[in-house]
Each structure stands twice: as structure tokens, then as C-alpha cells.
Design a protein around this motif. Sequence first.
Motif, PDB file in Angstrom:
ATOM      1  N   ASN A 246      -8.036  70.161  42.402  1.00 11.46           N
ATOM      2  CA  ASN A 246      -7.570  68.779  42.356  1.00 11.46           C
ATOM      3  C   ASN A 246      -7.034  68.470  40.966  1.00 11.46           C
ATOM      4  N   GLN A 249      -7.159  63.114  38.171  1.00 14.14           N
ATOM      5  CA  GLN A 249      -7.508  61.780  38.644  1.00 14.14           C
ATOM      6  C   GLN A 249      -8.831  61.744  39.400  1.00 14.14           C
ATOM      7  N   VAL A 250      -9.267  62.873  39.985  1.00 14.32           N
ATOM      8  CA  VAL A 250     -10.517  62.852  40.744  1.00 14.32           C
ATOM      9  C   VAL A 250     -11.745  62.766  39.842  1.00 14.32           C
ATOM     10  N   LEU A 253     -13.771  59.619  40.156  1.00 14.01           N
ATOM     11  CA  LEU A 253     -14.447  59.283  41.407  1.00 14.01           C
ATOM     12  C   LEU A 253     -15.968  59.362  41.238  1.00 14.01           C
ATOM     13  N   ASP A 258     -17.552  56.276  45.772  1.00 14.71           N
ATOM     14  CA  ASP A 258     -16.259  56.710  46.315  1.00 14.71           C
ATOM     15  C   ASP A 258     -16.455  57.918  47.234  1.00 14.71           C
ATOM     16  N   ASP A 260     -15.961  58.770  50.396  1.00 16.80           N
ATOM     17  CA  ASP A 260     -14.908  59.284  51.273  1.00 16.80           C
ATOM     18  C   ASP A 260     -13.851  60.039  50.471  1.00 16.80           C
ATOM     19  N   GLU A 261     -13.384  59.439  49.362  1.00 15.34           N
ATOM     20  CA  GLU A 261     -12.378  60.100  48.530  1.00 15.34           C
ATOM     21  C   GLU A 261     -12.948  61.360  47.876  1.00 15.34           C
ATOM     22  N   TYR A 262     -14.206  61.272  47.454  1.00 17.21           N
ATOM     23  CA  TYR A 262     -14.836  62.412  46.794  1.00 17.21           C
ATOM     24  C   TYR A 262     -14.952  63.589  47.760  1.00 17.21           C
ATOM     25  N   ALA A 264     -13.162  64.146  50.449  1.00 17.37           N
ATOM     26  CA  ALA A 264     -11.823  64.659  50.763  1.00 17.37           C
ATOM     27  C   ALA A 264     -11.337  65.585  49.653  1.00 17.37           C
ATOM     28  N   ALA A 265     -11.592  65.197  48.398  1.00 15.64           N
ATOM     29  CA  ALA A 265     -11.207  66.048  47.266  1.00 15.64           C
ATOM     30  C   ALA A 265     -12.008  67.344  47.276  1.00 15.64           C
ATOM     31  N   SER A 268     -10.621  69.762  49.913  1.00 14.78           N
ATOM     32  CA  SER A 268      -9.345  70.362  49.537  1.00 14.78           C
ATOM     33  C   SER A 268      -9.515  71.464  48.501  1.00 14.78           C
TER      34      SER A 268
END
Length: 533
Positions: A246, A249-250, A253, A258, A260-262, A264-265, A268
Motif C-alpha cells: 500500500n 496514506q494507509v 488508518l 477505520d 473497513d479501510e484497514y 481492505a488495505a 490487498s
Amino acid sequence: MKSATLLPSLELPSLPSPPRIVNIPADIISMGEGQAAIEFGEQACGIELDAWQTWCVLQCLAQRITVDQTLAWSSFENAIITPRQNGKNFILEVIQLACIYLFGDMTLVHSAHKFDTSVEHFNRLKFLFEESEELSPLLYSNDRSFVTGSGKEHIRLNTSQRILFKARHRGGGRGFTGDKVFLDEAFDLPASAMGSTIPTLSTRPGAQVYYTSSGPHENSKVLHAVRRRARKNDPLDRLFYAEWGNGQQVLTLDPVEDEDEYMAALLSANPAVSAGRISLDYIRQEIRTFSGDQDLVDEHTRERLGVATMPISLENSGPIPQATWGPLGADPDKDGSYPKITSDIRIALDVTEDRKFAAFGIAGRCEDKRLQIEVANRQFVKDAGPEGTVERVQTPGDWVVPRAVELWLRYKTPIRIEKGSPAGAYISRIEAAADAAGKRIGVEVEELSTTDHAQAFGMLVDEASAGRLRHLHDAFLTAAVKIAVPRLSGDASLWSRKASKGDICTLVACTLALGGVPIVEESTDNALFVFHV
């Protein structure tokens, strides 16, 4: 290299977690050898690869046709970058065993930064040779194929083939060459190791170099260089590069707030999670295990989310490169004095995330109408007030409120503070500041939003890039410009206190102050000025 049957490129598997950065040589005409290696690893050694691992093997062993119409590896270098424990070593096992059994390579060199890591790979290959019906006939009797000793581990076969295992931190690997060189833990690969290894491959037909690693660290010069080449997508560069991870920007988090965003990162960056090798239950517990201290949280986020730590250098391609920042420094007059801000003065306060440091920044215009930013103060929050502060102000024991009062009384301009930032705790205290008699002084505070911060960030970067900004060579401010990392808020960028490697409160304070200065645009007839507030 043995000849291969020309086959159409195999359809690549659908990857639930595709790599973030990819570079693939453009002239691949066959993946037959890669497919043969995968089948051999599974049938002879029981190594079952995930979809992403299969894809990597196919790319590493893809072939092209040379100018003399013979087959050769499409890539000379192969780099596979993922966070730890995703299964990079399974890829190496399949390729190394195929190199010995299928491709007839005589010498392989496996190098790792740490001795223990190199020995672990030695033991794993030892097990595979001993348990495989196809490989075990290549071994000498009485365990004589497996040589151990401090730094001398290798596997020798009755075909005269060898696999050497070296630890780089002991100087191992210098002077050794092989048909294939595998550089594990490439985040700690010194340039000297490259200098003593790569030139020796020039006389080896079919030579290849493999880099496997988690994301590069700040001082990972070789890996950063390989990474930069991959991002150029040079069609003439025989480099296969795949990185799961990533962007910076992550780092902002929060694993809980956060979630859900964490997650998802995390998915990936870790293909083994999608493949089922690492369970989400384990990941959730791992997050909690690293949640007791901010340093632990930051380290886990960097490692598990696969964030490269960028090097600090004059060539830094951050929002304001040093090549841009340096020339913006003011030149002193003959008497040694620097230009002074005379109009449109704005003042801002910022505090570091750990609340150890605070800084006041000042921005405005000089007599020549050029924008200028200055650091009014930067020091430990709990220090005594600097010389010139109002001493008889009723306030808790730090210097910040007295200095805010001093600046207010001198310039009569509100103190700009980002409400949701660590400095936000000072808003009510500054507004309530009273003199020794208990009378409220009436300092005004201008509360800023994240949007205001983003707009100020854009103004700073634009004015610096255009050469319309001036600074006074403050050491703390220059250091902050070097290390500052932006983060996204919606579609806009602003400074990230959390992701930046160090104290950037001087830069943030100056940025927020600059954001309040009216923009002056000169009209086309050079006679009219328009002010935007």
C-alpha cells in the motif's frame, strides 16, 4: 538451458489480491518451463502453490526468442515483494528444485541477510530432497550431500550440482557465482553484495537474479533502486517485478476506528489471506497484540500493510523536493539581516502527535510582496516560556499559552489552530487566557477544519513550486520538509503527522499560517491586483 516447446502464453490466473506495482518484460513467447516447474514441484515434492505464487513462477521462468533464434529467459532479474509470511519461499523452492532437476543448472546461490534465515531454507530443501522419490537418488549416501558448518552450509549432489547457502552479514557470498543467485531479505542488501555478485554472472548462460523481500526500508538502497526501475516500465529492462503493498496514506488508518479501510488495505497487501494461508481471525488477533503502544501499532501497520519506507535524500520526490526548497531560502542583506514580514501577517499553532513539541508559524508578505514563512518558536511543550513571552499570564506550566498571548498582543491577528488536531486542546485555554489580575485578555482563535488544512497544503506546495515563497533557513523547518509525508482526505492532500518519520509541527504551523494569507494575482495589464481572502 534445455530447449522448450513453444507454447502460447498460458492464461494468467485471476488474482484476488493483484500486485500494486508490476513490471513484466514485453517479449514473452512461452511459459512452458514455468508450467513444468510448477507441475514438478507439486508431483515430486507436494508443493501446492496458490494462484498468486503460480503467477509469479510463470513470470520468473517465462521465455523469449533471442536474435539468434534460441530460447532464453525473458527476465534477468525477478523481484517478489510481499509482507512477511505470505509464502515467497514456496516460490523459491519450486524454482530452485526445477533449476536442479529440469534445467540442469550446476550451481545455485541462496543468500539471506541473517544466518538463521539461510539455514532455515537449507533445512527445508534438505527435507524436500530426502522425501522426494525423484530428488533423493541425486543424494550421496550416508547424508554426505548435506554439508553444515559455520557459514559453509551447502547441498552437493552426485551430479556435481551444488546449492550454496550464505549469510550476507558475515560477508558470505562475496566471490561466489552461480547459474542463479537468490537474494532473500533484499531489504537489507548492500551495494557491495551486488558489486561482487552480478558481474560474475556474465559468463553464465541462462543466469538469473532473484530478489525476495518485505517492503524496502529507508536505507534499502538496492531494493529502492530496483523498485524505481519497475515503476518506469522500461520495455528494454529485463526485470520482472511484483509488489504487494500500500501507499503511505494507509499509515494514518486506525485498525479499530477505520476497520473497513484497514482490512481492505491488509487484504490487498497480503495475498496469502485471500488464499486462506493466513486466517482473518489470526489477523484480527495480531492487530490487538500490537495495539498496546503507538510504536507497535506503527510497526505492525508498516510491515503487515506492506508500506515502503522512502529514503530521505536531496532527490526526495516528496511534495517539496529539497532541490525546490533550498533556493527558496532568503538571502541576507549587507548587514546580515533577513527580509521581514510587513503585511498580511497570519499566525498558527501546531503540536506533535505525542504532544512533546509545539511550534508557532508566521506567514505574510514582505515589502517586495513576496510570501514568507517563519518559525516563531519550536520547543518542548513543558519548557519554560522563551524570552519575550508574557510572564504574568495565568496558565498551566507550559509556554504555549503565554507565547500565544504575546503574539496576539504584538500582531492583533487570531491564532489559527486546526480544531481536530493535537493542538486543538489549546483552543479553549488560549481563549480563556487571563492576566495576573484574572482579567480575560481576549485572545482570538481561528478554528480550522481539515478542509482548511488541505487548502493551505495546496497553497504551500503551489507557491513553493512556482518559486514565490521564501523561508529563513530554519533548521527544524527544513528537516520537516525532508521527512513530511502527505495523506489523503477525500480527493485532497494534507500533512500527515502520523505517517511522517519525525516532528513536522514547524511545517504544519507555517502551512496553516500561510493558508490565511490573501492571494494576490496580478492582472494582465500589470496594473491591478485582486485579493482572494
